[in-house]
Motif scaffolding. Structure first.
Motif, mmCIF file in Angstrom:
data_model
loop_
_atom_site.group_PDB
_atom_site.id
_atom_site.type_symbol
_atom_site.label_atom_id
_atom_site.label_comp_id
_atom_site.label_asym_id
_atom_site.label_seq_id
_atom_site.Cartn_x
_atom_site.Cartn_y
_atom_site.Cartn_z
ATOM 1 N N GLY A 36 0.768 -1.230 0.000
ATOM 2 C CA GLY A 36 0.000 0.000 0.000
ATOM 3 C C GLY A 36 0.800 1.282 0.000
ATOM 4 N N ALA A 37 2.121 1.178 0.052
ATOM 5 C CA ALA A 37 2.956 2.386 0.037
ATOM 6 C C ALA A 37 3.009 2.969 -1.371
ATOM 7 C CB ALA A 37 4.368 2.063 0.511
ATOM 8 N N ILE A 38 3.226 4.267 -1.436
ATOM 9 C CA ILE A 38 3.466 4.958 -2.700
ATOM 10 C C ILE A 38 4.978 4.979 -2.882
ATOM 11 C CG2 ILE A 38 3.269 7.148 -3.925
ATOM 12 C CD1 ILE A 38 0.846 7.709 -1.973
ATOM 13 N N VAL A 39 5.456 4.333 -3.924
ATOM 14 C CA VAL A 39 6.897 4.160 -4.107
ATOM 15 C C VAL A 39 7.452 5.182 -5.091
ATOM 16 C CG1 VAL A 39 8.682 2.586 -4.949
ATOM 17 C CG2 VAL A 39 6.805 1.712 -3.569
ATOM 18 N N HIS A 40 8.518 5.847 -4.682
ATOM 19 C CA HIS A 40 9.302 6.719 -5.570
ATOM 20 C C HIS A 40 10.642 6.005 -5.740
ATOM 21 C CE1 HIS A 40 10.502 10.470 -7.501
ATOM 22 N NE2 HIS A 40 11.649 10.362 -6.857
ATOM 23 N N GLY A 41 10.811 5.336 -6.875
ATOM 24 C CA GLY A 41 12.022 4.561 -7.130
ATOM 25 C C GLY A 41 13.096 5.388 -7.810
ATOM 26 N N VAL A 42 14.332 5.228 -7.346
ATOM 27 C CA VAL A 42 15.470 5.961 -7.910
ATOM 28 C C VAL A 42 16.572 4.964 -8.261
ATOM 29 C CG1 VAL A 42 17.177 7.762 -7.484
ATOM 30 C CG2 VAL A 42 14.914 7.948 -6.454
ATOM 31 N N ASP A 43 17.188 5.165 -9.422
ATOM 32 C CA ASP A 43 18.286 4.299 -9.853
ATOM 33 C C ASP A 43 19.023 4.991 -10.990
ATOM 34 O OD1 ASP A 43 18.693 0.922 -9.553
ATOM 35 O OD2 ASP A 43 19.734 1.939 -11.186
ATOM 36 N N LEU A 44 20.265 4.621 -11.213
ATOM 37 C CA LEU A 44 21.022 5.115 -12.367
ATOM 38 C C LEU A 44 20.433 4.612 -13.683
ATOM 39 C CD1 LEU A 44 24.723 4.624 -11.235
ATOM 40 C CD2 LEU A 44 23.658 6.773 -11.922
ATOM 41 N N ASN A 45 19.867 3.430 -13.653
ATOM 42 C CA ASN A 45 19.371 2.747 -14.842
ATOM 43 C C ASN A 45 17.927 3.168 -15.139
ATOM 44 O OD1 ASN A 45 18.441 0.938 -16.753
ATOM 45 N ND2 ASN A 45 19.206 -0.878 -15.713
ATOM 46 N N GLY A 46 17.763 4.192 -15.958
ATOM 47 C CA GLY A 46 16.433 4.691 -16.293
ATOM 48 C C GLY A 46 15.562 3.676 -17.002
ATOM 49 N N GLU A 47 16.153 2.921 -17.941
ATOM 50 C CA GLU A 47 15.382 1.904 -18.668
ATOM 51 C C GLU A 47 14.936 0.794 -17.724
ATOM 52 O OE1 GLU A 47 17.382 0.474 -22.168
ATOM 53 O OE2 GLU A 47 17.811 2.515 -22.845
ATOM 54 N N GLY A 48 15.824 0.385 -16.826
ATOM 55 C CA GLY A 48 15.471 -0.642 -15.852
ATOM 56 C C GLY A 48 14.383 -0.165 -14.907
ATOM 57 N N LEU A 49 14.430 1.110 -14.540
ATOM 58 C CA LEU A 49 13.389 1.685 -13.681
ATOM 59 C C LEU A 49 12.035 1.632 -14.363
ATOM 60 C CD1 LEU A 49 14.899 4.890 -12.065
ATOM 61 C CD2 LEU A 49 13.844 2.985 -10.870
ATOM 62 N N ALA A 50 12.008 1.994 -15.642
ATOM 63 C CA ALA A 50 10.740 1.979 -16.376
ATOM 64 C C ALA A 50 10.164 0.571 -16.410
ATOM 65 C CB ALA A 50 10.941 2.521 -17.787
ATOM 66 N N ALA A 51 11.017 -0.426 -16.607
ATOM 67 C CA ALA A 51 10.554 -1.818 -16.625
ATOM 68 C C ALA A 51 10.103 -2.254 -15.234
ATOM 69 C CB ALA A 51 11.661 -2.737 -17.135
ATOM 70 N N ALA A 52 10.853 -1.869 -14.205
ATOM 71 C CA ALA A 52 10.497 -2.248 -12.835
ATOM 72 C C ALA A 52 9.195 -1.594 -12.405
ATOM 73 C CB ALA A 52 11.627 -1.861 -11.876
ATOM 74 N N ARG A 53 8.930 -0.382 -12.885
ATOM 75 C CA ARG A 53 7.709 0.336 -12.520
ATOM 76 C C ARG A 53 6.463 -0.448 -12.901
ATOM 77 N NH1 ARG A 53 6.131 6.465 -14.409
ATOM 78 N NH2 ARG A 53 4.591 6.819 -12.802
ATOM 79 N N GLN A 54 6.533 -1.200 -13.985
ATOM 80 C CA GLN A 54 5.383 -1.989 -14.427
ATOM 81 C C GLN A 54 5.001 -3.059 -13.410
ATOM 82 O OE1 GLN A 54 6.296 -3.427 -18.347
ATOM 83 N NE2 GLN A 54 6.254 -1.384 -19.236
ATOM 84 N N GLY A 55 5.938 -3.468 -12.558
ATOM 85 C CA GLY A 55 5.672 -4.490 -11.559
ATOM 86 C C GLY A 55 5.139 -3.941 -10.251
ATOM 87 N N LEU A 56 4.968 -2.616 -10.172
ATOM 88 C CA LEU A 56 4.481 -2.014 -8.938
ATOM 89 C C LEU A 56 2.959 -2.002 -8.926
ATOM 90 C CD1 LEU A 56 6.962 0.980 -8.615
ATOM 91 C CD2 LEU A 56 7.126 -1.278 -7.574
#
Length: 86
Positions: A36-56
């Motif tokens: 239930g948390a609102i996640v603000h994800g940060v990483d050097l890998n922008g493409e990986g972040l975009a892919a990981a965001r789909q799993g949230l």
């Protein structure tokens, strides 16, 4: 996998997760979002972040590609999360 009967009290809380594109950071981001948390994800890998965001699971999850190697960058990431989610 989290126990669906376990209430961590994270509903609506904002979590800034570093290294959220892969590995432990991505796993933590998924767990927090599923809780239930609102996640603000940060990483050097922008493409990986975009892919990981789909799993949230959350509806207001956000991402930012950034190098958190300095105090100023860390402050900026916190400011971005606050601006996006209050």
């Amino acid at each position: 996998m989290t126990d669906p009967t376990l209430d961590l009290g994270l509903e609506g809380k904002v979590a800034l997760v570093t290294g959220a594109a892969s590995g432990m950071g991505a796993a933590v981001a998924r767990m927090l979002s599923a809780s239930g948390a609102i996640v603000h994800g940060v990483d050097l890998n922008g493409e990986g972040l975009a892919a990981a965001r789909q799993g949230l699971a959350g509806k207001c999850d956000s991402i930012a590609a950034a190098d958190l190697g300095s105090v100023a960058a860390c402050r900026s990431a916190v400011a971005e999360a606050e601006a996006a989610h209050g």
